[in-house]
Every structure is written in C-alpha cells, then in structure tokens.
Scaffold this motif. Structure first.
Motif, PDB file in Angstrom:
ATOM      1  N   LEU A   2      20.112  56.968  59.595  1.00 49.28           N
ATOM      2  CA  LEU A   2      19.571  56.238  60.721  1.00 49.28           C
ATOM      3  C   LEU A   2      20.624  55.259  61.224  1.00 49.28           C
ATOM      4  O   LEU A   2      21.347  54.645  60.449  1.00 49.28           O
ATOM      5  CB  LEU A   2      18.305  55.486  60.314  1.00 49.28           C
ATOM      6  N   VAL A   3      20.711  55.133  62.532  1.00 50.93           N
ATOM      7  CA  VAL A   3      21.715  54.246  63.104  1.00 50.93           C
ATOM      8  C   VAL A   3      21.032  53.055  63.748  1.00 50.93           C
ATOM      9  O   VAL A   3      19.894  53.140  64.203  1.00 50.93           O
ATOM     10  CB  VAL A   3      22.595  54.986  64.137  1.00 50.93           C
ATOM     11  N   THR A   4      21.704  51.933  63.793  1.00 52.69           N
ATOM     12  CA  THR A   4      21.155  50.729  64.397  1.00 52.69           C
ATOM     13  C   THR A   4      21.934  50.382  65.648  1.00 52.69           C
ATOM     14  O   THR A   4      23.113  50.685  65.781  1.00 52.69           O
ATOM     15  CB  THR A   4      21.223  49.540  63.418  1.00 52.69           C
ATOM     16  N   GLY A  65      18.046  57.921  65.314  1.00 53.34           N
ATOM     17  CA  GLY A  65      18.053  59.014  64.351  1.00 53.34           C
ATOM     18  C   GLY A  65      16.687  59.449  63.879  1.00 53.34           C
ATOM     19  O   GLY A  65      16.583  60.340  63.028  1.00 53.34           O
ATOM     20  N   HIS A  66      15.605  58.850  64.394  1.00 51.93           N
ATOM     21  CA  HIS A  66      14.259  59.224  63.967  1.00 51.93           C
ATOM     22  C   HIS A  66      13.889  60.605  64.520  1.00 51.93           C
ATOM     23  O   HIS A  66      14.110  60.892  65.699  1.00 51.93           O
ATOM     24  CB  HIS A  66      13.241  58.181  64.421  1.00 51.93           C
ATOM     25  N   ALA A  67      13.315  61.438  63.690  1.00 54.18           N
ATOM     26  CA  ALA A  67      13.001  62.818  64.062  1.00 54.18           C
ATOM     27  C   ALA A  67      11.778  62.897  64.981  1.00 54.18           C
ATOM     28  O   ALA A  67      10.827  62.119  64.843  1.00 54.18           O
ATOM     29  CB  ALA A  67      12.764  63.658  62.811  1.00 54.18           C
ATOM     30  N   TYR A 131      23.196  67.744  61.735  1.00 53.34           N
ATOM     31  CA  TYR A 131      24.421  67.161  62.266  1.00 53.34           C
ATOM     32  C   TYR A 131      24.532  65.665  61.965  1.00 53.34           C
ATOM     33  O   TYR A 131      25.633  65.101  62.006  1.00 53.34           O
ATOM     34  CB  TYR A 131      24.503  67.344  63.780  1.00 53.34           C
ATOM     35  N   MET A 132      23.412  65.020  61.684  1.00 57.36           N
ATOM     36  CA  MET A 132      23.414  63.568  61.504  1.00 57.36           C
ATOM     37  C   MET A 132      24.414  63.107  60.447  1.00 57.36           C
ATOM     38  O   MET A 132      25.097  62.100  60.623  1.00 57.36           O
ATOM     39  CB  MET A 132      22.011  63.085  61.133  1.00 57.36           C
ATOM     40  N   GLU A 133      24.503  63.850  59.353  1.00 58.38           N
ATOM     41  CA  GLU A 133      25.402  63.459  58.267  1.00 58.38           C
ATOM     42  C   GLU A 133      26.857  63.872  58.523  1.00 58.38           C
ATOM     43  O   GLU A 133      27.733  63.564  57.724  1.00 58.38           O
ATOM     44  CB  GLU A 133      24.926  64.084  56.949  1.00 58.38           C
ATOM     45  N   ARG A 134      27.093  64.573  59.628  1.00 59.63           N
ATOM     46  CA  ARG A 134      28.447  65.038  59.933  1.00 59.63           C
ATOM     47  C   ARG A 134      29.145  64.167  60.975  1.00 59.63           C
ATOM     48  O   ARG A 134      30.332  64.351  61.245  1.00 59.63           O
ATOM     49  CB  ARG A 134      28.400  66.488  60.432  1.00 59.63           C
ATOM     50  N   TYR A 135      28.414  63.233  61.590  1.00 60.75           N
ATOM     51  CA  TYR A 135      29.011  62.376  62.607  1.00 60.75           C
ATOM     52  C   TYR A 135      29.928  61.335  61.987  1.00 60.75           C
ATOM     53  O   TYR A 135      29.673  60.840  60.891  1.00 60.75           O
ATOM     54  CB  TYR A 135      27.933  61.627  63.391  1.00 60.75           C
ATOM     55  N   SER A 136      30.968  60.974  62.721  1.00 58.00           N
ATOM     56  CA  SER A 136      31.711  59.760  62.394  1.00 58.00           C
ATOM     57  C   SER A 136      30.849  58.577  62.828  1.00 58.00           C
ATOM     58  O   SER A 136      29.901  58.748  63.617  1.00 58.00           O
ATOM     59  CB  SER A 136      33.046  59.744  63.138  1.00 58.00           C
ATOM     60  N   ALA A 209      28.481  75.895  66.108  1.00 55.68           N
ATOM     61  CA  ALA A 209      27.905  74.830  65.296  1.00 55.68           C
ATOM     62  C   ALA A 209      28.909  73.701  65.081  1.00 55.68           C
ATOM     63  O   ALA A 209      30.109  73.939  64.990  1.00 55.68           O
ATOM     64  CB  ALA A 209      27.443  75.390  63.955  1.00 55.68           C
ATOM     65  N   PHE A 210      28.405  72.481  65.001  1.00 52.88           N
ATOM     66  CA  PHE A 210      29.234  71.325  64.695  1.00 52.88           C
ATOM     67  C   PHE A 210      29.293  71.178  63.174  1.00 52.88           C
ATOM     68  O   PHE A 210      28.282  70.935  62.519  1.00 52.88           O
ATOM     69  CB  PHE A 210      28.650  70.063  65.328  1.00 52.88           C
ATOM     70  N   MET A 211      30.498  71.297  62.603  1.00 52.78           N
ATOM     71  CA  MET A 211      30.649  71.271  61.148  1.00 52.78           C
ATOM     72  C   MET A 211      31.227  69.954  60.645  1.00 52.78           C
ATOM     73  O   MET A 211      31.452  69.787  59.454  1.00 52.78           O
ATOM     74  CB  MET A 211      31.540  72.434  60.694  1.00 52.78           C
ATOM     75  N   GLY A 212      31.488  69.032  61.568  1.00 54.01           N
ATOM     76  CA  GLY A 212      32.082  67.759  61.172  1.00 54.01           C
ATOM     77  C   GLY A 212      33.331  67.486  61.976  1.00 54.01           C
ATOM     78  O   GLY A 212      33.927  68.400  62.557  1.00 54.01           O
ATOM     79  N   THR A 213      33.743  66.257  62.027  1.00 55.42           N
ATOM     80  CA  THR A 213      34.851  65.850  62.881  1.00 55.42           C
ATOM     81  C   THR A 213      36.138  66.621  62.606  1.00 55.42           C
ATOM     82  O   THR A 213      36.815  67.071  63.510  1.00 55.42           O
ATOM     83  CB  THR A 213      35.126  64.345  62.713  1.00 55.42           C
ATOM     84  N   ALA A 214      36.472  66.818  61.339  1.00 56.16           N
ATOM     85  CA  ALA A 214      37.745  67.467  61.008  1.00 56.16           C
ATOM     86  C   ALA A 214      37.762  68.930  61.399  1.00 56.16           C
ATOM     87  O   ALA A 214      38.822  69.485  61.691  1.00 56.16           O
ATOM     88  CB  ALA A 214      38.005  67.336  59.497  1.00 56.16           C
ATOM     89  N   GLN A 215      36.598  69.576  61.418  1.00 55.92           N
ATOM     90  CA  GLN A 215      36.555  71.012  61.701  1.00 55.92           C
ATOM     91  C   GLN A 215      36.178  71.347  63.133  1.00 55.92           C
ATOM     92  O   GLN A 215      36.076  72.523  63.485  1.00 55.92           O
ATOM     93  CB  GLN A 215      35.524  71.687  60.766  1.00 55.92           C
TER      94      GLN A 215
END
Length: 220
Positions: A2-4, A65-67, A131-136, A209-215
C-alpha cells in the motif's frame, strides 16, 4: 504494497479530490441512459461470438493500492491448451474483441466503477495486483490518485509505450493533475480513439507483462 500520499498538502488534496469527483459524476450520470442501447447491442454481439459471460471482471489495485473489482466487456475466448492453461492473448482474441479494443468500447463498464467512486474518468490505468510488488518507489506513486478509464500515458502512446515510459507519464500526471488537464486528456482520448493509435505493443496482442524495473526495458 500500500502506498501513502506524499504531497501536496491534505487540504489542497481534499479540495482537488472533491472537484474531480463532482466532475466525474457530472459527466457520467447523463451518459448512462443514452448508452444503455449500445451496451445491449455489445452484450448481444459478445454472447453470439464468445458466449457467456458478457463481462470480464478482475481485482485491480486502486487508490493507495487498495483492491477493487474492475469491469470490462469481454474481448477474448476462454480457450485453454491440453494442460488447462490459457492460450496467449493473440490466440484468444476474437474479431469482435479486436473491434471493441480498437474503439476502447470494452472499457465502458468502468463507468460503473467511476459511479461507485473506485475509479475516475482520468488517472493512471489500473493494472494487475501482482505488479504492486514489482514497482520502484517512484513508480508506486501512480497509486497516489484513483485509477482512470483513460490517462496521460494513454494519450501519449498507450500500449505502444514501454513500461518505464508509461509509469513516468503516470507519475507526471500525479504531480500535475488539474481539472483542465483532465478535460484535455478526455479530448485527446477521443481523438486517439478515432485514429486507433497505440492499441497494442509490437509483437503482442495487447501489452507484455511487467516483470519489474530491471526487466521492463523492452528486452523480454
């Protein structure tokens, strides 16, 4: 994750959110009744070409980030391989689905999400929960506002953009949002739909698909 909200201040943020909500309802409420016959025709076309269900629904991350449950008109068949796995999007997409996506008509049921206050007309598009856990940390700022049916990234390239470009545009919108910017984005969305720009990414039926910033620099 969750983001603030970081900034601007709470009072200014409340005023802006209230103004945005009033604008959303002012636009959406008069559209519902005139759109009903169109929705009915779309539902019939989907039922004939793809069967039931008519609507696609899926949990998506919204404000902070709430579903919430997002709704779209269905554009793909539920076709699976011998192992029970869904076939690639390109193999499941129907001609009816392609037309709905090209004209962005598949997004119309999200007007119900706007009515319920889960989405806005304009904002970063709601993506997948995983994707939430893959964001910077910077990319996660896109959740400082409600997701939208259309957004700044959509009128600046849509699915033809890389993930990094798309997220940078989303964060730019978070920092520069205003009523006049929303009106501009809605107008540009109308123009983009007429031109059918950026519907898919090269080599993909929709978007990889978004796999994370590095990929996610277009090397998958």
């Amino acid at each position: 994750m969750l983001v603030t909200e970081s900034k601007p201040g709470k009072m200014r943020s409340r005023v802006r959110a209230t103004t945005k909500r009033v604008f959303d309802l002012t636009v959406v409420l008069p559209l519902l009744l005139p759109l009903f016959p169109i929705w009915a025709l779309i539902a019939i076309a989907i039922r004939i070409t793809m069967g039931a269900p008519i609507l696609f629904h899926q949990l998506r991350p919204g404000y902070k980030g709430h579903a919430f449950m997002l709704y779209k008109f269905r554009t793909m068949r539920d076709t699976r391989d011998k192992n029970g796995e869904l076939l690639p999007d390109a193999d499941r997409m129907t001609k009816t689905g392609q037309l709905l996506r090209a004209l962005s008509i598949d997004e119309l049921p999200q007007l119900l999400n706007v009515m319920r206050g889960e989405m806005s007309l304009v904002g970063p598009r709601p993506l997948l929960m995983e994707y939430m856990e893959r964001y910077s940390p910077e990319q996660a700022r896109r959740h400082e506002v409600k997701p939208g049916i259309t957004g700044w990234a959509q009128v600046n390239g849509r699915n033809a953009l890389s993930w990094e470009e798309k997220f940078a545009l989303d964060v730019w919108y978070v920092d520069h949002q205003s009523l006049w910017l929303d009106i501009k984005i809605l107008w540009l969305t109308f123009v983009k739909v007429l031109r059918r720009d950026g519907i898919s990414q090269d080599g993909h039926a929709t978007m990889r698909a978004f796999m994370g910033t590095a990929q996610s620099a277009g090397k998958l």
